[in-house]
Scaffold this motif. Structure first.
Motif, PDB file in Angstrom:
ATOM      1  N   TRP A 215      13.315   2.236   5.081  1.00  0.00           N
ATOM      2  CA  TRP A 215      14.041   3.353   4.487  1.00  0.00           C
ATOM      3  C   TRP A 215      13.127   4.575   4.405  1.00  0.00           C
ATOM      4  O   TRP A 215      12.007   4.496   3.912  1.00  0.00           O
ATOM      5  CB  TRP A 215      14.532   2.970   3.100  1.00  0.00           C
ATOM      6  N   ALA A 216      13.605   5.706   4.917  1.00  0.00           N
ATOM      7  CA  ALA A 216      12.793   6.927   4.932  1.00  0.00           C
ATOM      8  C   ALA A 216      13.728   8.129   4.983  1.00  0.00           C
ATOM      9  O   ALA A 216      14.221   8.486   6.058  1.00  0.00           O
ATOM     10  CB  ALA A 216      11.837   6.935   6.120  1.00  0.00           C
ATOM     11  N   PRO A 217      13.999   8.777   3.851  1.00  0.00           N
ATOM     12  CA  PRO A 217      14.845   9.979   3.866  1.00  0.00           C
ATOM     13  C   PRO A 217      14.286  11.015   4.837  1.00  0.00           C
ATOM     14  O   PRO A 217      13.078  11.101   5.042  1.00  0.00           O
ATOM     15  CB  PRO A 217      14.767  10.470   2.420  1.00  0.00           C
ATOM     16  N   PRO A 218      15.163  11.802   5.465  1.00  0.00           N
ATOM     17  CA  PRO A 218      14.706  12.750   6.493  1.00  0.00           C
ATOM     18  C   PRO A 218      13.754  13.800   5.936  1.00  0.00           C
ATOM     19  O   PRO A 218      13.908  14.257   4.803  1.00  0.00           O
ATOM     20  CB  PRO A 218      16.002  13.389   6.986  1.00  0.00           C
ATOM     21  N   GLN A 219      12.780  14.190   6.751  1.00  0.00           N
ATOM     22  CA  GLN A 219      11.844  15.225   6.378  1.00  0.00           C
ATOM     23  C   GLN A 219      12.480  16.602   6.556  1.00  0.00           C
ATOM     24  O   GLN A 219      13.530  16.752   7.158  1.00  0.00           O
ATOM     25  CB  GLN A 219      10.566  15.111   7.212  1.00  0.00           C
ATOM     26  N   ASP A 220      11.797  17.618   6.021  1.00  0.00           N
ATOM     27  CA  ASP A 220      12.327  18.981   6.057  1.00  0.00           C
ATOM     28  C   ASP A 220      12.703  19.388   7.478  1.00  0.00           C
ATOM     29  O   ASP A 220      11.896  19.270   8.398  1.00  0.00           O
ATOM     30  CB  ASP A 220      11.286  19.965   5.507  1.00  0.00           C
ATOM     31  N   GLY A 221      13.920  19.867   7.636  1.00  0.00           N
ATOM     32  CA  GLY A 221      14.368  20.377   8.912  1.00  0.00           C
ATOM     33  C   GLY A 221      14.959  19.354   9.846  1.00  0.00           C
ATOM     34  O   GLY A 221      15.735  19.715  10.745  1.00  0.00           O
ATOM     35  N   ALA A 222      14.612  18.091   9.676  1.00  0.00           N
ATOM     36  CA  ALA A 222      15.092  17.081  10.612  1.00  0.00           C
ATOM     37  C   ALA A 222      16.602  16.877  10.494  1.00  0.00           C
ATOM     38  O   ALA A 222      17.311  16.815  11.508  1.00  0.00           O
ATOM     39  CB  ALA A 222      14.353  15.771  10.394  1.00  0.00           C
ATOM     40  N   THR A 297      21.115   7.548  -6.217  1.00  0.00           N
ATOM     41  CA  THR A 297      19.687   7.416  -5.964  1.00  0.00           C
ATOM     42  C   THR A 297      19.406   6.076  -5.304  1.00  0.00           C
ATOM     43  O   THR A 297      19.861   5.042  -5.776  1.00  0.00           O
ATOM     44  CB  THR A 297      18.901   7.518  -7.281  1.00  0.00           C
ATOM     45  N   PRO A 298      18.676   6.064  -4.180  1.00  0.00           N
ATOM     46  CA  PRO A 298      18.382   4.791  -3.505  1.00  0.00           C
ATOM     47  C   PRO A 298      17.678   3.810  -4.429  1.00  0.00           C
ATOM     48  O   PRO A 298      16.865   4.201  -5.285  1.00  0.00           O
ATOM     49  CB  PRO A 298      17.466   5.212  -2.348  1.00  0.00           C
ATOM     50  N   ALA A 299      17.992   2.528  -4.244  1.00  0.00           N
ATOM     51  CA  ALA A 299      17.424   1.464  -5.081  1.00  0.00           C
ATOM     52  C   ALA A 299      16.053   1.078  -4.562  1.00  0.00           C
ATOM     53  O   ALA A 299      15.871   0.041  -3.933  1.00  0.00           O
ATOM     54  CB  ALA A 299      18.350   0.252  -5.101  1.00  0.00           C
ATOM     55  N   GLY A 300      15.052   1.941  -4.768  1.00  0.00           N
ATOM     56  CA  GLY A 300      13.696   1.601  -4.353  1.00  0.00           C
ATOM     57  C   GLY A 300      13.522   1.701  -2.855  1.00  0.00           C
ATOM     58  O   GLY A 300      13.786   2.738  -2.249  1.00  0.00           O
ATOM     59  N   ARG A 326      13.872 -12.956  -5.638  1.00  0.00           N
ATOM     60  CA  ARG A 326      12.667 -13.365  -6.354  1.00  0.00           C
ATOM     61  C   ARG A 326      11.788 -12.142  -6.651  1.00  0.00           C
ATOM     62  O   ARG A 326      11.610 -11.283  -5.787  1.00  0.00           O
ATOM     63  CB  ARG A 326      11.888 -14.375  -5.503  1.00  0.00           C
ATOM     64  N   ASP A 327      11.278 -12.076  -7.860  1.00  0.00           N
ATOM     65  CA  ASP A 327      10.340 -11.012  -8.259  1.00  0.00           C
ATOM     66  C   ASP A 327      10.917  -9.623  -8.023  1.00  0.00           C
ATOM     67  O   ASP A 327      10.209  -8.686  -7.628  1.00  0.00           O
ATOM     68  CB  ASP A 327       9.006 -11.153  -7.517  1.00  0.00           C
ATOM     69  N   GLY A 328      12.218  -9.491  -8.262  1.00  0.00           N
ATOM     70  CA  GLY A 328      12.852  -8.182  -8.145  1.00  0.00           C
ATOM     71  C   GLY A 328      13.203  -7.761  -6.732  1.00  0.00           C
ATOM     72  O   GLY A 328      13.678  -6.643  -6.514  1.00  0.00           O
ATOM     73  N   VAL A 329      12.977  -8.640  -5.751  1.00  0.00           N
ATOM     74  CA  VAL A 329      13.291  -8.322  -4.352  1.00  0.00           C
ATOM     75  C   VAL A 329      14.413  -9.233  -3.875  1.00  0.00           C
ATOM     76  O   VAL A 329      14.336 -10.461  -4.015  1.00  0.00           O
ATOM     77  CB  VAL A 329      12.059  -8.491  -3.441  1.00  0.00           C
ATOM     78  N   ARG A 330      15.443  -8.619  -3.316  1.00  0.00           N
ATOM     79  CA  ARG A 330      16.535  -9.376  -2.692  1.00  0.00           C
ATOM     80  C   ARG A 330      16.266  -9.430  -1.192  1.00  0.00           C
ATOM     81  O   ARG A 330      16.068  -8.398  -0.565  1.00  0.00           O
ATOM     82  CB  ARG A 330      17.879  -8.700  -2.968  1.00  0.00           C
ATOM     83  N   LEU A 331      16.276 -10.632  -0.634  1.00  0.00           N
ATOM     84  CA  LEU A 331      15.928 -10.825   0.770  1.00  0.00           C
ATOM     85  C   LEU A 331      16.963 -11.709   1.445  1.00  0.00           C
ATOM     86  O   LEU A 331      17.363 -12.732   0.892  1.00  0.00           O
ATOM     87  CB  LEU A 331      14.526 -11.436   0.877  1.00  0.00           C
ATOM     88  N   TRP A 332      17.362 -11.272   2.641  1.00  0.00           N
ATOM     89  CA  TRP A 332      18.313 -12.033   3.452  1.00  0.00           C
ATOM     90  C   TRP A 332      17.663 -12.351   4.786  1.00  0.00           C
ATOM     91  O   TRP A 332      17.010 -11.485   5.386  1.00  0.00           O
ATOM     92  CB  TRP A 332      19.581 -11.226   3.722  1.00  0.00           C
ATOM     93  N   HIS A 333      17.854 -13.573   5.261  1.00  0.00           N
ATOM     94  CA  HIS A 333      17.406 -13.931   6.613  1.00  0.00           C
ATOM     95  C   HIS A 333      18.624 -14.328   7.427  1.00  0.00           C
ATOM     96  O   HIS A 333      19.423 -15.179   7.008  1.00  0.00           O
ATOM     97  CB  HIS A 333      16.418 -15.090   6.596  1.00  0.00           C
ATOM     98  N   GLY A 360      13.993  -3.825  -2.622  1.00  0.00           N
ATOM     99  CA  GLY A 360      13.276  -4.035  -3.872  1.00  0.00           C
ATOM    100  C   GLY A 360      12.830  -2.733  -4.487  1.00  0.00           C
ATOM    101  O   GLY A 360      13.087  -1.646  -3.947  1.00  0.00           O
ATOM    102  N   PRO A 361      12.128  -2.790  -5.612  1.00  0.00           N
ATOM    103  CA  PRO A 361      11.777  -1.571  -6.355  1.00  0.00           C
ATOM    104  C   PRO A 361      10.722  -0.704  -5.689  1.00  0.00           C
ATOM    105  O   PRO A 361      10.613   0.473  -6.024  1.00  0.00           O
ATOM    106  CB  PRO A 361      11.281  -2.116  -7.695  1.00  0.00           C
ATOM    107  N   SER A 362       9.930  -1.260  -4.778  1.00  0.00           N
ATOM    108  CA  SER A 362       8.880  -0.480  -4.128  1.00  0.00           C
ATOM    109  C   SER A 362       8.585  -1.063  -2.762  1.00  0.00           C
ATOM    110  O   SER A 362       8.898  -2.234  -2.481  1.00  0.00           O
ATOM    111  CB  SER A 362       7.598  -0.486  -4.965  1.00  0.00           C
ATOM    112  N   ARG A 363       7.948  -0.262  -1.916  1.00  0.00           N
ATOM    113  CA  ARG A 363       7.607  -0.754  -0.576  1.00  0.00           C
ATOM    114  C   ARG A 363       6.593  -1.890  -0.669  1.00  0.00           C
ATOM    115  O   ARG A 363       6.673  -2.864   0.084  1.00  0.00           O
ATOM    116  CB  ARG A 363       7.050   0.376   0.290  1.00  0.00           C
ATOM    117  N   ALA A 364       5.647  -1.785  -1.603  1.00  0.00           N
ATOM    118  CA  ALA A 364       4.637  -2.834  -1.730  1.00  0.00           C
ATOM    119  C   ALA A 364       5.280  -4.168  -2.075  1.00  0.00           C
ATOM    120  O   ALA A 364       4.919  -5.216  -1.511  1.00  0.00           O
ATOM    121  CB  ALA A 364       3.602  -2.442  -2.780  1.00  0.00           C
ATOM    122  N   ARG A 365       6.249  -4.151  -2.997  1.00  0.00           N
ATOM    123  CA  ARG A 365       6.906  -5.402  -3.393  1.00  0.00           C
ATOM    124  C   ARG A 365       7.740  -5.951  -2.238  1.00  0.00           C
ATOM    125  O   ARG A 365       7.773  -7.169  -2.001  1.00  0.00           O
ATOM    126  CB  ARG A 365       7.789  -5.138  -4.616  1.00  0.00           C
TER     127      ARG A 365
END
Length: 382
Positions: A215-222, A297-300, A326-333, A360-365
């Motif tokens: 997930w990466a919102p568009p940068q200025d001008g894009a 607002t995006p969910a993390g 688990r640990d606040g992260v929802r994961l599907w395979h 999840g709440p952050s990219r690290a998680r």
């Protein structure tokens, strides 16, 4: 409400996305396809022929909407919707988006961007004097099939592509170097709304296999550049997935896919934004305006990781289709292959073994959860 949905092979987007969404909206759904044995309850129809499609719909009963999420059926479906006076896409925009040479020409004539490009019909001579590297691709290809970076011997690359795709037109264009991004939009005919976007990580060149989207919102001008490109093509209705590169000269369009993003990223988009995405898309085709309240607002953070076969062989171990919270992260395979399947390495999206999506709440998680899952449940090909 009577909805006709045109399809070729079954996809998760249709089976788990649009069909449940249509039923939730109270639609009576009829799937029209040239592969009725693959779609329960479907009606057989030559969906690649708009005349046959219109005739079949007229015979079955007048529609409230005609819709497709197939790359290959957008123009035909748009023509059928237009015949019945229904909301839908401009068939010319569908054709220009699908045909990569027409897309380049439309953007150049509108003054949006100039990307050097040439169409190679069967038998056309190979252009000379182009600075390397260049990209060679099918004019109307999908899934990165036969898309290759050519750093020397364009003539040899063209000969190989023609051997693999006899009778099909090709496109050669300048290589757009820079980070890859997507922009996801949804229009109702009066407004085009930006839903968000992803950054794309590719596998090793010379192929262009998408291995991960974050997930990466568009940068200025894009976003403004992409929206201008969509206006130039007339692509302002329903879902649209646009891929572009952030080059040193600014954003440059790679391709426009006039349907929702695929490879489970449509579900990821809905998860991140917390919206009924498939229902929103179908509502536009039923003649409704977009909701006044846009995406919240995006969910993390969210990502989709494709497990790509790195060697040919037989699938020895294949993780199951499962959901982990688990640990606040929802994961599907989502497995795309099964134990015992024979796999080859083609340098395309056809090499996918499975797809993991996580929110999840952050990219690290999210990264930690994906790494732990892959370590605990590896794919084994031998």
């Amino acid at each position: 409400m009577r909805l006709y949905l045109t399809a070729l092979k079954p996809t998760d987007s249709v089976t788990a996305g649009f069909l449940p969404a249509a039923r939730a909206l109270g639609c009576e759904v009829t799937v029209l396809t040239d592969r009725p044995e693959q779609h329960p309850g479907a009606v057989a129809c030559d969906v690649r022929d708009p005349r046959a499609l219109i005739d079949t719909v007229e015979r079955l009963g007048r529609p409230d909407a005609i819709f497709s999420n197939s790359d290959h059926l957008q123009a035909e479906t748009a023509l059928a919707a237009g015949y019945f006076g229904l909301p839908g896409k401009d068939w010319r925009a569908c054709l220009a988006a699908k045909n990569k040479f027409l897309m380049r020409r439309a953007l150049r004539e509108a003054g949006i961007e100039r990307v050097r490009s040439a169409r190679l019909a069967p038998g056309d001579p190979v252009p000379e004097g182009w600075p390397y590297p260049v990209v060679l691709k099918p004019r109307e290809g999908v899934a990165s099939e036969d898309v290759v970076l050519v750093e020397k011997d364009l003539a040899g690359a063209v000969a190989e592509a023609r051997r693999r795709r006899p009778g099909q037109a090709l496109v050669v264009e300048e290589y757009l170097e820079g980070p890859l991004r997507t922009l996801e939009t949804l229009g109702d005919g009066a407004e085009v709304r930006v839903l968000g976007g992803f950054e794309t990580r590719l596998g090793p060149l010379p192929h262009f296999v998408e291995e991960r989207l974050d997930w990466a919102p568009p940068q200025d001008g894009a976003a403004e550049h992409v929206l201008a490109a969509l206006r130039a093509l007339g692509a302002g209705f329903g879902a649209c997935h646009t891929e572009y590169a952030l080059t040193s000269a600014g954003p440059r369009i790679i391709e426009i896919n006039y349907r929702v993003i695929g490879d489970t990223c449509d579900f990821l988009l809905a998860d991140v934004l917390g919206i009924p995405l498939f229902e929103w898309i179908l509502r536009t085709h039923l003649g409704e305006r977009l909701p006044q309240a846009g995406p919240g607002t995006p969910a993390g953070h969210g990502c989709a990781v494709s497990v790509v076969a790195d060697r040919p062989g037989t699938v020895k171990e294949a993780p199951a289709d499962e959901y982990v919270d688990r640990d606040g992260v929802r994961l599907w395979h989502r497995p795309l292959r099964a134990e015992g399947d024979q796999v080859s390495v083609t340098g395309t999206n056809r090499d996918y073994l499975g797809v993991i999506r996580a929110v999840g709440p952050s990219r690290a998680r999210v990264d930690a959860a994906v790494t732990a899952y892959q370590a605990a449940r590896p794919w084994v090909v031998g």
